[in-house]
Design an enzyme around this catalytic site. Sequence first.
Site, PDB file in Angstrom:
ATOM      1  N   THR A 121      -8.974   4.725 -33.327  1.00 57.38           N
ATOM      2  CA  THR A 121      -7.556   4.472 -33.052  1.00 57.38           C
ATOM      3  C   THR A 121      -6.765   4.048 -34.290  1.00 57.38           C
ATOM      4  OG1 THR A 121      -8.215   2.237 -32.384  1.00 57.38           O
ATOM      5  CG2 THR A 121      -7.945   3.873 -30.632  1.00 57.38           C
ATOM      6  N   GLU A 122      -7.397   4.031 -35.450  1.00 59.27           N
ATOM      7  CA  GLU A 122      -6.729   3.508 -36.648  1.00 59.27           C
ATOM      8  C   GLU A 122      -5.418   4.230 -36.944  1.00 59.27           C
ATOM      9  OE1 GLU A 122     -11.149   2.593 -37.289  1.00 59.27           O
ATOM     10  OE2 GLU A 122      -9.952   4.214 -36.432  1.00 59.27           O
TER      11      GLU A 122
END
Length: 244
Positions: A121-122
């Site tokens: 999800t960065e």
Amino acid sequence: MTLIARTRTRAVQTLSLDSPHNRNALSAALVGELAGALTDAGKDTGVRAVVLTHTGNTFSAGADLKEPPPPEALVALLRQIIELPKPVVARVTGHVRAGGLGLLAACDIAAAATDATFAFTEVRIGVAPAVISLPLLPRTNPRALARHYLTGERFDAAEAQATGLLTTHADDVDTALEPILDGLRRSAPDALAETKRLLTARVLEAFDRDAADLTALSARLFSSPQAREGMTAFLERRDPAWVV
């Protein structure tokens, strides 16, 4: 408050991430306590292998955005798992996000329940999976990993195994782990340590070559305006400004 629960059964030391209130996010405190527990297991001649697992429905949600560890501390923890002279086996029965996938990749063997979910999800909060790339890139399918890195999409255990993140997945993860742990218990300790050294040599080359650059990249991105907007949006449960 203890953040790592410890139990032992027939020479297998189980370390459970035990911070369910923040979905076992990698805070500075949790990273430090896990490092200490791994050090103790590595020195203990009564330990043949380590199982890394979790309480609650999330293995780890990634870096704690409120109390993040320094990038150097996360690098050191990942390297410690890889260099531990005993096999480390990940046991996942819930969700894994972002930095939690770095822990998974650092382990020698990883097993998950079929309904576990995964996501990098960065990019959705304005950063990149920089430090966790150290164990991930040498151990995974580059084409599959590219999609997951670039989109932040959620994917299932079957896809995680195809990507190289998992060794195996099953409806009952403990049943799947039984023959694996039995095999480790039947193996000579020195032989296990030397065999692990053979398997991790290429991963450690990546640490030696890239750790400083990726640590600097992580620090730079986390202090950027986009990261501030992304983290604020995440905490406020809204889309960041760049979503179109």
